[in-house]
Design an enzyme around this catalytic site. Structure first.
Site, PDB file in Angstrom:
ATOM      1  N   GLU A  32      77.550  41.541  80.051  1.00  0.00           N
ATOM      2  CA  GLU A  32      77.750  42.693  80.938  1.00  0.00           C
ATOM      3  C   GLU A  32      77.982  43.967  80.122  1.00  0.00           C
ATOM      4  OE1 GLU A  32      79.833  40.459  84.729  1.00  0.00           O
ATOM      5  OE2 GLU A  32      81.108  41.210  83.147  1.00  0.00           O
TER       6      GLU A  32
ATOM      7  N   CYS B  85      80.269  51.203  78.114  1.00  0.00           N
ATOM      8  CA  CYS B  85      81.047  50.196  77.411  1.00  0.00           C
ATOM      9  C   CYS B  85      80.113  49.009  77.144  1.00  0.00           C
ATOM     10  CB  CYS B  85      82.238  49.785  78.280  1.00  0.00           C
ATOM     11  SG  CYS B  85      83.253  48.538  77.505  1.00  0.00           S
TER      12      CYS B  85
ATOM     13  N   CYS C 261      83.705  35.447  73.476  1.00  0.00           N
ATOM     14  CA  CYS C 261      84.479  35.946  72.331  1.00  0.00           C
ATOM     15  C   CYS C 261      85.335  34.806  71.784  1.00  0.00           C
ATOM     16  CB  CYS C 261      85.366  37.109  72.777  1.00  0.00           C
ATOM     17  SG  CYS C 261      86.321  37.806  71.404  1.00  0.00           S
TER      18      CYS C 261
ATOM     19  N   CYS D  67      92.155  36.368  73.502  1.00  0.00           N
ATOM     20  CA  CYS D  67      93.363  37.137  73.847  1.00  0.00           C
ATOM     21  C   CYS D  67      93.841  36.710  75.235  1.00  0.00           C
ATOM     22  CB  CYS D  67      93.068  38.630  73.826  1.00  0.00           C
ATOM     23  SG  CYS D  67      92.528  39.220  72.211  1.00  0.00           S
TER      24      CYS D  67
ATOM     25  N   CYS E  60      92.656  38.535  78.506  1.00  0.00           N
ATOM     26  CA  CYS E  60      91.239  38.898  78.589  1.00  0.00           C
ATOM     27  C   CYS E  60      90.383  37.781  79.175  1.00  0.00           C
ATOM     28  CB  CYS E  60      90.731  39.259  77.195  1.00  0.00           C
ATOM     29  SG  CYS E  60      88.973  39.600  77.143  1.00  0.00           S
TER      30      CYS E  60
ATOM     31  N   GLY F  66      83.390  40.565  73.530  1.00  0.00           N
ATOM     32  CA  GLY F  66      83.268  40.205  72.117  1.00  0.00           C
ATOM     33  C   GLY F  66      83.986  41.136  71.167  1.00  0.00           C
ATOM     34  N   GLU F  67      84.099  40.686  69.926  1.00  0.00           N
ATOM     35  CA  GLU F  67      84.731  41.459  68.850  1.00  0.00           C
ATOM     36  C   GLU F  67      83.612  42.044  67.982  1.00  0.00           C
ATOM     37  OE1 GLU F  67      87.734  42.574  67.356  1.00  0.00           O
ATOM     38  OE2 GLU F  67      86.262  43.276  65.898  1.00  0.00           O
TER      39      GLU F  67
ATOM     40  N   SER G 232      85.993  49.297  68.923  1.00  0.00           N
ATOM     41  CA  SER G 232      87.364  48.814  69.119  1.00  0.00           C
ATOM     42  C   SER G 232      87.469  47.408  68.536  1.00  0.00           C
ATOM     43  CB  SER G 232      87.675  48.784  70.616  1.00  0.00           C
ATOM     44  OG  SER G 232      88.915  48.154  70.814  1.00  0.00           O
TER      45      SER G 232
ATOM     46  N   SER H  91      93.141  47.326  68.759  1.00  0.00           N
ATOM     47  CA  SER H  91      93.948  46.789  69.861  1.00  0.00           C
ATOM     48  C   SER H  91      95.269  46.300  69.289  1.00  0.00           C
ATOM     49  CB  SER H  91      93.224  45.601  70.507  1.00  0.00           C
ATOM     50  OG  SER H  91      91.986  46.017  70.990  1.00  0.00           O
ATOM     51  N   LEU H  92      96.347  46.949  69.685  1.00  0.00           N
ATOM     52  CA  LEU H  92      97.661  46.589  69.137  1.00  0.00           C
ATOM     53  C   LEU H  92      98.453  45.765  70.161  1.00  0.00           C
ATOM     54  CD1 LEU H  92      99.161  47.101  66.497  1.00  0.00           C
ATOM     55  CD2 LEU H  92     100.208  49.100  67.561  1.00  0.00           C
ATOM     56  N   HIS H  93      98.771  46.385  71.285  1.00  0.00           N
ATOM     57  CA  HIS H  93      99.344  45.726  72.461  1.00  0.00           C
ATOM     58  C   HIS H  93     100.764  45.172  72.318  1.00  0.00           C
ATOM     59  CE1 HIS H  93      95.372  46.409  73.771  1.00  0.00           C
ATOM     60  NE2 HIS H  93      94.837  45.296  73.334  1.00  0.00           N
TER      61      HIS H  93
ATOM     62  N   ASN I 169      94.934  45.456  83.491  1.00  0.00           N
ATOM     63  CA  ASN I 169      94.154  45.075  84.671  1.00  0.00           C
ATOM     64  C   ASN I 169      94.417  43.616  84.995  1.00  0.00           C
ATOM     65  OD1 ASN I 169      92.626  47.535  85.227  1.00  0.00           O
ATOM     66  ND2 ASN I 169      91.828  47.190  83.184  1.00  0.00           N
TER      67      ASN I 169
ATOM     68  N   CYS J 110      88.771  46.955  81.678  1.00  0.00           N
ATOM     69  CA  CYS J 110      89.121  46.328  80.395  1.00  0.00           C
ATOM     70  C   CYS J 110      89.675  44.932  80.600  1.00  0.00           C
ATOM     71  CB  CYS J 110      90.204  47.135  79.701  1.00  0.00           C
ATOM     72  SG  CYS J 110      89.607  48.662  79.084  1.00  0.00           S
TER      73      CYS J 110
END
Ligand code: SF4
Length: 333
Positions: A81, A95, A102, A106, A109, A152-153, A184, A207-209, A283, A324
């Site tokens: 997508e 995006c 992936c 995470c 996700c 994906g990364e 990212s 991405s820290l989070h 989200n 996201c």
């Protein structure tokens, strides 16, 4: 379009023909080679037969029409997508996905839950962009920004992503300025180090989070391999070399990483030149709930009081599962 086959078809043609075809495809955004009237009929027919340029996709449009998600079926029937976000200030951001699924899994996700299928080829990355460029052309608009924040990364498919950006940045073709691209990463240090050496001046986000490894490793298992300290040290090396700002993304999850203590801990190492924090309302993808607006505001105030630069990300596409962390294909092979 098969880009290798495309180049091959021009091996026996005069040199200028390739430039004409690239311009028709990337700039004029033709959907069928017959539209490229500058090329001889025989070449157009050959291109249509051996290098077709249709990009079939199923689209989902949000109620406010500002978010459009496209579902692409790849040649091996796997699906990916990409999302178009139409901002109020007239920016059109795409995006883009870089992998099918992936491997990083995470916790927040949906893509991670699919597992990893394979890396995307260069043409599969480029086609996501061209699909939306053609879509926007119909309403007299253009893509202004491309972010590698889809499935994906990107740094685990480093070479194909950089080559896709090079193609889309090419002045003879799509011609989108390098500064309009953002990658990212979940913090793949080898990718950060390689990007620092690239000539392309693209933007980098991490991405820290979470403000500590204990919490971060629960949200992002990759933290065990690439803990915060190591990531920050590679980012400092990147900044020293490029003098470019780096965005640290922080998803605000209710009662998990959004307290005063978390903000204070984060502020301690985010108060640096060239760093800025982007707060993103989580989200819903299952067990996680978004922090309240008041909580996000307080979090932001604490960071700003400590001198940290903070931005907030507007939510797009929740209703069509295009926001996201929500990109996932349930019937992927
Ligand atoms: S957030 Fe990004 S890195 Fe993590 S699982 Fe999802 S797609 Fe992969």
């Amino acid at each position: 379009m098969d880009l290798i086959q495309f180049q091959k078809l021009f091996n026996k043609e005069p040199r200028y023909r390739l430039g004409q075809a690239k311009r028709a495809f990337f700039h004029d955004l033709i959907k069928n080679w017959q539209e490229a009237m500058v090329l001889p009929l025989s070449l157009r027919e050959k291109l249509n037969k051996e290098c077709p340029i249709g990009i079939p996709a199923k689209t989902f449009i949000s109620k406010d029409k500002n978010t459009i998600k496209a579902l692409f079926t790849l040649k091996d029937d796997l699906k990916i997508e990409a999302v178009l976000m139409r901002h109020k200030d007239k920016r059109n951001t795409i995006c883009v996905s870089s992998q099918v699924g992936c491997p990083l899994n995470c916790a927040f996700c949906a893509t991670g839950k699919m597992g990893f299928k394979r890396n995307l080829e260069i043409s599969e990355v480029v086609e996501q962009v061209l699909f939306f460029a053609r879509y926007l052309k119909q309403i007299g608009e253009k893509i202004t920004n491309i972010v590698f924040m889809g499935m994906g990364e990107p740094f685990l498919n480093y070479q194909n992503i950089i080559e896709s950006i090079t193609i889309l940045n090419d002045k003879e073709g799509f011609n989108l300025g390098a500064r309009r691209f953002s990658i990212s990463t979940a913090g793949i240090i080898e990718g950060i180090e390689k990007l620092a050496k690239e000539k392309l001046q693209i933007n980098l986000a991490v991405s820290l989070h979470a403000p500590n490894d204990k919490l971060r490793s629960k949200l992002m298992p990759i933290d065990k391999k690439y803990p915060i300290k190591k990531i920050l040290s590679s980012i400092d090396g990147y900044i020293k070399k490029t003098r470019r700002r780096v965005m640290f993304e922080y998803i605000m999850i209710k009662n998990l990483n959004d307290s005063k203590k978390h903000a204070q801990a984060l502020a301690k190492f985010m108060n640096k030149p060239f760093y800025f924090v982007n707060l993103i309302s989580c989200n819903p993808t299952g067990i996680f709930k978004p922090s309240s607006l008041l909580r996000i505001k307080k979090f932001q105030e604490i960071l700003e009081k400590e001198g940290v630069i903070v931005t907030k990300r507007y939510r797009f596409g929740q209703g069509i599962k295009a926001a996201c962390g929500q990109l996932a294909i349930s019937d992927n092979k």
